[in-house]
Scaffold this active site. Sequence first.
Site, PDB file in Angstrom:
ATOM      1  N   GLU A  37       0.874  -1.230  -0.095  1.00 35.52           N
ATOM      2  CA  GLU A  37       0.101   0.059   0.086  1.00 35.52           C
ATOM      3  C   GLU A  37       0.930   1.307   0.146  1.00 35.52           C
ATOM      4  O   GLU A  37       0.704   2.218  -0.579  1.00 35.52           O
ATOM      5  CB  GLU A  37      -0.842   0.002   1.168  1.00 35.52           C
ATOM      6  CG  GLU A  37      -2.018  -1.105   1.271  1.00 35.52           C
ATOM      7  CD  GLU A  37      -2.972  -0.866   0.037  1.00 35.52           C
ATOM      8  OE1 GLU A  37      -2.969   0.458  -0.790  1.00 35.52           O
ATOM      9  OE2 GLU A  37      -3.612  -1.759  -0.355  1.00 35.52           O
ATOM     10  N   THR A  43       1.910   5.644  -7.312  1.00 30.36           N
ATOM     11  CA  THR A  43       2.903   4.732  -8.323  1.00 30.36           C
ATOM     12  C   THR A  43       1.931   3.769  -8.934  1.00 30.36           C
ATOM     13  O   THR A  43       0.978   3.176  -8.587  1.00 30.36           O
ATOM     14  CB  THR A  43       3.926   3.825  -7.260  1.00 30.36           C
ATOM     15  OG1 THR A  43       4.591   4.872  -6.719  1.00 30.36           O
ATOM     16  CG2 THR A  43       4.733   3.154  -8.201  1.00 30.36           C
ATOM     17  N   LEU A  80      11.323   5.670  -7.115  1.00 25.98           N
ATOM     18  CA  LEU A  80       9.890   5.819  -6.666  1.00 25.98           C
ATOM     19  C   LEU A  80       9.267   7.222  -6.631  1.00 25.98           C
ATOM     20  O   LEU A  80       8.123   7.683  -6.486  1.00 25.98           O
ATOM     21  CB  LEU A  80       9.503   4.841  -5.573  1.00 25.98           C
ATOM     22  CG  LEU A  80       9.202   3.537  -6.118  1.00 25.98           C
ATOM     23  CD1 LEU A  80       8.740   2.548  -4.768  1.00 25.98           C
ATOM     24  CD2 LEU A  80       7.908   3.437  -7.022  1.00 25.98           C
ATOM     25  N   TYR A 124      -6.734   6.019   4.411  1.00 26.80           N
ATOM     26  CA  TYR A 124      -6.747   5.134   3.343  1.00 26.80           C
ATOM     27  C   TYR A 124      -6.013   4.009   3.708  1.00 26.80           C
ATOM     28  O   TYR A 124      -6.243   2.764   3.742  1.00 26.80           O
ATOM     29  CB  TYR A 124      -6.398   5.897   1.900  1.00 26.80           C
ATOM     30  CG  TYR A 124      -5.662   4.672   1.033  1.00 26.80           C
ATOM     31  CD1 TYR A 124      -7.097   3.637   0.483  1.00 26.80           C
ATOM     32  CD2 TYR A 124      -4.533   4.224   0.782  1.00 26.80           C
ATOM     33  CE1 TYR A 124      -6.837   2.745  -0.019  1.00 26.80           C
ATOM     34  CE2 TYR A 124      -4.338   3.228  -0.101  1.00 26.80           C
ATOM     35  CZ  TYR A 124      -5.288   2.371  -0.495  1.00 26.80           C
ATOM     36  OH  TYR A 124      -5.095   1.279  -1.176  1.00 26.80           O
ATOM     37  N   ASP A 142      -9.074   4.892  -1.910  1.00 24.99           N
ATOM     38  CA  ASP A 142      -8.093   5.624  -2.805  1.00 24.99           C
ATOM     39  C   ASP A 142      -8.778   6.364  -3.802  1.00 24.99           C
ATOM     40  O   ASP A 142     -10.133   6.619  -4.049  1.00 24.99           O
ATOM     41  CB  ASP A 142      -7.376   4.478  -3.344  1.00 24.99           C
ATOM     42  CG  ASP A 142      -7.902   3.701  -4.316  1.00 24.99           C
ATOM     43  OD1 ASP A 142      -8.925   3.661  -4.444  1.00 24.99           O
ATOM     44  OD2 ASP A 142      -7.284   2.667  -4.919  1.00 24.99           O
ATOM     45  N   CYS A 207     -21.705  -1.765 -18.581  1.00 30.76           N
ATOM     46  CA  CYS A 207     -21.058  -1.728 -17.314  1.00 30.76           C
ATOM     47  C   CYS A 207     -22.226  -2.477 -16.571  1.00 30.76           C
ATOM     48  O   CYS A 207     -23.540  -2.436 -16.581  1.00 30.76           O
ATOM     49  CB  CYS A 207     -21.179  -0.253 -16.790  1.00 30.76           C
ATOM     50  SG  CYS A 207     -20.973  -0.439 -14.678  1.00 30.76           S
TER      51      CYS A 207
HETATM   52  S1  SF4 Z   1     -22.031   3.268 -15.292  1.00 28.40           S
HETATM   53 FE1  SF4 Z   1     -20.234   4.302 -15.996  1.00 28.40          FE
HETATM   54  S2  SF4 Z   1     -19.901   5.603 -14.482  1.00 28.40           S
HETATM   55 FE2  SF4 Z   1     -21.522   4.235 -13.762  1.00 28.40          FE
HETATM   56  S3  SF4 Z   1     -20.296   2.848 -12.600  1.00 28.40           S
HETATM   57 FE3  SF4 Z   1     -20.280   1.955 -14.633  1.00 28.40          FE
HETATM   58  S4  SF4 Z   1     -18.911   2.615 -15.442  1.00 28.40           S
HETATM   59 FE4  SF4 Z   1     -18.986   3.903 -13.755  1.00 28.40          FE
END
Ligand code: SF4
Length: 366
Positions: A37, A43, A80, A124, A142, A207
């Site tokens: 971490e 990085t 780094l 974090y 993060d 998605c």
């Molecule tokens: S719909 Fe698009 S903006 Fe929403 S979580 Fe999925 S990739 Fe991300």
Amino acid sequence: MQDKSLIYKRLYAWYESSRRVLPWRETEDPYYIWLSEVILQQTRVAQGMEYYLRFIARWPKVEDLAAAKEEEVLREWQGLGYYSRARNLHKAAQMIVESLKFKVERTFPQTFEEIRALPGIGDYTAGAIASFAYNLPYPAMDGNVYRVVARLMDIDEAFDTTAGKKLFHKRIEELLDRDNPRLFNSAIMEFGALYCTPVLGDACEACPLADICMGHAHGTAELLPVRKPRPKVRDRWFTYHIYLNDPYGKADRSTAGRLEMVNVFTLIRKRENPKDIWYHLYEFPCEESVSESGLSTEWSVLRQAKPVCELTHVLSHQRIHARFIIHKVQQMPEIPGTILIRWDDLDDFALSRLTLRALDTIQHKA
Ligand code: SF4
């Protein structure tokens, strides 16, 4: 808030099928997780992997790291950047080992508060170690997680202000899977790193969270997350003096495109200001000017000397304009704080990234 169980189901299914195999995600050893971490802050994974593997090979236990010299750790960290991370890592290892003397049954801090109290560890990193090593219910926010949360919940508050951090923290606390924080944090971080990336392209179309993502529904996803305006970058002008004591004139000759520097001596100096960049790293003696036009008389004279190389080095808030001038001398000047070393031994010192870049240029000048 959307249906959390639906978010978990979709997110975990994506994670199972798409995650990378990363060594620090395959272990529950808090020392290894902590190392990874800290190395991975600022990085890229590909670069961090190399350093992580080197660190665990050289210092397989926290006791080994604690016993190392700070200079060795800085040397291993070389390249780094953000060297305070390496110094804090080393200091924290020593604190852990010191506390082990009193807590014989414990091997590493095990609560969020104990982990958070170590040098160089913020919310974090403490959340990441607490959840990945001990499955404790703490979020690990993060940059990737801020992005996913901002888009999923359509939050247009800047995430790097005090008020913004508070708001995001509240939202992620609500969203966190308290039955499985390790899996939740791993999955959402990976989803941000690989799928819900800064530039979305047509990712939203396929998605798994598209129908429950508010940023996508409102057409704001690409604009999120919002950050506060960046501070102005400060320009600095450095002149480095490379003194070469070269009794045999070898620095004039070259072999296979490299300057031959056997038996050549030079001066280097450790940077000693803890508030300035590259604290405790070595470099050639350096003079700084606050502006290019406000050069000192001494600098003006030096300006006529031809630099062997000129580099611009960009850091997060500073832009360094550096010039390196070679002086071949019979006798080294007396410059406070410098040490005389063989040119060949430069590799044994922790050098700033800028110095390494300059050496690379100079060494290959035939
Ligand atoms: S719909 Fe698009 S903006 Fe929403 S979580 Fe999925 S990739 Fe991300």
